[in-house]
Design a protein around this motif. Sequence first.
Motif, PDB file in Angstrom:
ATOM      1  N   ILE A  36      43.325 -55.514  15.232  1.00 39.94           N
ATOM      2  CA  ILE A  36      44.215 -55.059  14.168  1.00 39.94           C
ATOM      3  C   ILE A  36      43.409 -54.285  13.134  1.00 39.94           C
ATOM      4  N   PHE A  37      44.139 -53.549  12.283  1.00 47.41           N
ATOM      5  CA  PHE A  37      43.508 -52.883  11.144  1.00 47.41           C
ATOM      6  C   PHE A  37      43.301 -53.887  10.018  1.00 47.41           C
ATOM      7  N   SER A  38      42.275 -53.677   9.214  1.00 47.73           N
ATOM      8  CA  SER A  38      42.113 -54.505   8.023  1.00 47.73           C
ATOM      9  C   SER A  38      43.353 -54.346   7.145  1.00 47.73           C
ATOM     10  N   GLY A  39      43.788 -55.458   6.555  1.00 48.59           N
ATOM     11  CA  GLY A  39      45.009 -55.471   5.752  1.00 48.59           C
ATOM     12  C   GLY A  39      46.229 -55.912   6.532  1.00 48.59           C
ATOM     13  N   GLU A  40      46.127 -56.010   7.874  1.00 51.37           N
ATOM     14  CA  GLU A  40      47.267 -56.463   8.677  1.00 51.37           C
ATOM     15  C   GLU A  40      47.205 -57.981   8.864  1.00 51.37           C
ATOM     16  N   GLU A  41      48.203 -58.523   9.571  1.00 50.49           N
ATOM     17  CA  GLU A  41      48.373 -59.970   9.680  1.00 50.49           C
ATOM     18  C   GLU A  41      48.367 -60.418  11.131  1.00 50.49           C
ATOM     19  N   VAL A  42      47.795 -61.604  11.370  1.00 53.52           N
ATOM     20  CA  VAL A  42      47.819 -62.254  12.678  1.00 53.52           C
ATOM     21  C   VAL A  42      48.204 -63.712  12.470  1.00 53.52           C
ATOM     22  N   ARG A  43      49.070 -64.210  13.341  1.00 53.99           N
ATOM     23  CA  ARG A  43      49.465 -65.624  13.285  1.00 53.99           C
ATOM     24  C   ARG A  43      49.138 -66.279  14.626  1.00 53.99           C
ATOM     25  N   LEU A  44      48.418 -67.421  14.577  1.00 53.18           N
ATOM     26  CA  LEU A  44      48.063 -68.185  15.761  1.00 53.18           C
ATOM     27  C   LEU A  44      48.800 -69.521  15.744  1.00 53.18           C
ATOM     28  N   ARG A  45      49.086 -70.040  16.937  1.00 53.14           N
ATOM     29  CA  ARG A  45      49.760 -71.338  17.040  1.00 53.14           C
ATOM     30  C   ARG A  45      48.972 -72.244  17.978  1.00 53.14           C
ATOM     31  N   GLN A  69      41.645 -75.336   6.969  1.00 55.30           N
ATOM     32  CA  GLN A  69      43.059 -75.299   7.292  1.00 55.30           C
ATOM     33  C   GLN A  69      43.361 -76.186   8.500  1.00 55.30           C
ATOM     34  N   SER A  70      44.523 -76.754   8.548  1.00 58.51           N
ATOM     35  CA  SER A  70      44.967 -77.584   9.658  1.00 58.51           C
ATOM     36  C   SER A  70      46.463 -77.366   9.846  1.00 58.51           C
ATOM     37  N   GLY A  71      46.979 -77.898  10.927  1.00 60.03           N
ATOM     38  CA  GLY A  71      48.406 -77.744  11.194  1.00 60.03           C
ATOM     39  C   GLY A  71      48.650 -76.880  12.416  1.00 60.03           C
ATOM     40  N   GLU A  72      49.917 -76.716  12.741  1.00 61.59           N
ATOM     41  CA  GLU A  72      50.296 -76.013  13.969  1.00 61.59           C
ATOM     42  C   GLU A  72      49.939 -74.533  13.918  1.00 61.59           C
ATOM     43  N   HIS A  73      50.078 -73.881  12.762  1.00 61.67           N
ATOM     44  CA  HIS A  73      49.870 -72.439  12.652  1.00 61.67           C
ATOM     45  C   HIS A  73      48.655 -72.113  11.783  1.00 61.67           C
ATOM     46  N   LEU A  74      47.984 -71.026  12.153  1.00 70.01           N
ATOM     47  CA  LEU A  74      46.923 -70.450  11.338  1.00 70.01           C
ATOM     48  C   LEU A  74      47.257 -68.983  11.133  1.00 70.01           C
ATOM     49  N   VAL A  75      47.314 -68.547   9.871  1.00 70.10           N
ATOM     50  CA  VAL A  75      47.711 -67.178   9.548  1.00 70.10           C
ATOM     51  C   VAL A  75      46.550 -66.458   8.878  1.00 70.10           C
ATOM     52  N   LEU A  76      46.173 -65.307   9.452  1.00 64.95           N
ATOM     53  CA  LEU A  76      45.232 -64.404   8.794  1.00 64.95           C
ATOM     54  C   LEU A  76      46.074 -63.350   8.079  1.00 64.95           C
ATOM     55  N   TRP A  77      46.207 -63.501   6.778  1.00 63.36           N
ATOM     56  CA  TRP A  77      47.067 -62.614   5.991  1.00 63.36           C
ATOM     57  C   TRP A  77      46.192 -61.608   5.264  1.00 63.36           C
ATOM     58  N   LYS A  78      46.535 -60.318   5.403  1.00 62.12           N
ATOM     59  CA  LYS A  78      45.711 -59.242   4.861  1.00 62.12           C
ATOM     60  C   LYS A  78      44.256 -59.431   5.312  1.00 62.12           C
ATOM     61  N   ALA A  79      44.093 -59.435   6.609  1.00 67.55           N
ATOM     62  CA  ALA A  79      42.796 -59.743   7.203  1.00 67.55           C
ATOM     63  C   ALA A  79      41.726 -58.748   6.786  1.00 67.55           C
ATOM     64  N   ARG A  80      40.512 -59.238   6.707  1.00 72.83           N
ATOM     65  CA  ARG A  80      39.352 -58.405   6.413  1.00 72.83           C
ATOM     66  C   ARG A  80      38.456 -58.358   7.649  1.00 72.83           C
ATOM     67  N   VAL A  81      37.503 -57.419   7.628  1.00 71.15           N
ATOM     68  CA  VAL A  81      36.637 -57.218   8.779  1.00 71.15           C
ATOM     69  C   VAL A  81      35.865 -58.491   9.112  1.00 71.15           C
ATOM     70  N   ASN A  82      35.432 -59.231   8.093  1.00 72.31           N
ATOM     71  CA  ASN A  82      34.650 -60.443   8.363  1.00 72.31           C
ATOM     72  C   ASN A  82      35.507 -61.594   8.863  1.00 72.31           C
ATOM     73  N   ASP A  83      36.815 -61.404   9.001  1.00 72.01           N
ATOM     74  CA  ASP A  83      37.665 -62.401   9.652  1.00 72.01           C
ATOM     75  C   ASP A  83      37.617 -62.281  11.174  1.00 72.01           C
ATOM     76  N   SER A  84      36.926 -61.269  11.690  1.00 72.18           N
ATOM     77  CA  SER A  84      36.808 -61.117  13.140  1.00 72.18           C
ATOM     78  C   SER A  84      36.046 -62.305  13.715  1.00 72.18           C
ATOM     79  N   GLY A  85      36.446 -62.732  14.904  1.00 69.20           N
ATOM     80  CA  GLY A  85      35.752 -63.846  15.542  1.00 69.20           C
ATOM     81  C   GLY A  85      36.628 -64.519  16.572  1.00 69.20           C
TER      82      GLY A  85
END
Length: 390
Positions: A36-45, A69-85
């Motif tokens: 994704i582009f930086s600033g976009e969103e990803v949601r994991l379950r 963070q814990s729980g069923e969902h993890l959201v990367l909101w307005k993701a940054r480059v260092n959120d890659s992994g």
Amino acid sequence: MDAVISFLLILTLAPVAPLETSFRAVVERVLGEARIFSGEEVRLRCSVPDTHRSRWDLQWFKGSEKLIQSGEHLVLWKARVNDSGKYYCQGVRDTLVGNIDTLKSLPVEINVDGGWAILQVPPHSGLVGQTLTFTCRVRGNPPIHEVILYRDKVEVMKQRGLDPHFHLNHLTLEDQGMYSCRASWDTDRRTRSVLSVDASVQVLEVLTQPILEIVEHDQQLIKLICHLQYNAHAPAPPINYYFYKNNQRLGTATSENSDLVRQSPGRYSCRAKVPQLDISRWSEPKSFGQVAGRESTPPFLQPRNPRPFAPPVSSPDPLPLTDEPAATQASLYQSTPAPGSLPSPAQSVDQTVQPSRIQPVTSSHIDMAEASGDMSEESDDMSPATVTHS
């Protein structure tokens, strides 16, 4: 009595190692793409395939680091480059004997790109004979008028218009490599052109050539094992195995890749077939025991001349010695299909060489200043990425 109480107290204070179940947690993307582009969103379950429907607390990891963070969902909101992994999750349940952990999930990799263009490729490997679709995305979705697809820095396809999708049909093993794309559009009387970073694409054969293994089971039997790699998208069609001795089929088709047969010298081979895909591959023949060979012909001996002083008598030269006819010799190494059109053991289906799609690189863009793999600091310093869960 005091000794018993002390013993119970020691047992209570002794640390208990967490137990582990055979369940494996599962992570899936429910929103956004793998790149994704930086600033976009990803949601994991995250979920735990527990048939008993037990209640699990779900924990998240990035690499080896445990997230708060814990729980069923993890959201990367307005993701940054260092959120890659690579992201994992794990289930934990509190019981009377202590915490029980599931196995960690397989990773889901997220790449956050700070540039202007992204080449989106399928998350799975391509298969020979099938089609792969690529998408060249540009930040902000400008009205592009030309997109070019490259493999290993060499132009593969070019198309004009607003369509950012490429379709590689009839894949071959030569189609795997590092792919990138270039997109161009006009703005303010200038042509802007941006280039994506490379994305790896792997192409696999549906069936690799089988390798036959012969194992002595006991004094009476041998075990024939047909080793191969079967690559197919789920749900995979069934695969059948056939075993042969001296080009004669042994028994009927089986879904198992092994068979027990009576010990007997000969040349053995196996064949794997996927009927729904009309794909079949043969192994190389393999000998077991002492295969009956051809008797060697004794050398031709000239008799000693009984009359050394007599003039030599001319006689026709002896015929040169030869082995059996070539056709007979070849039959020992090649498979003769029975009536019904079995292919030769050396044959494989879908071996047609596809025409190359590579063309010379051409480029005539006016402004390459924007063709950078990274945006300015401003794009990467968007409002900080916030990781939330629900």
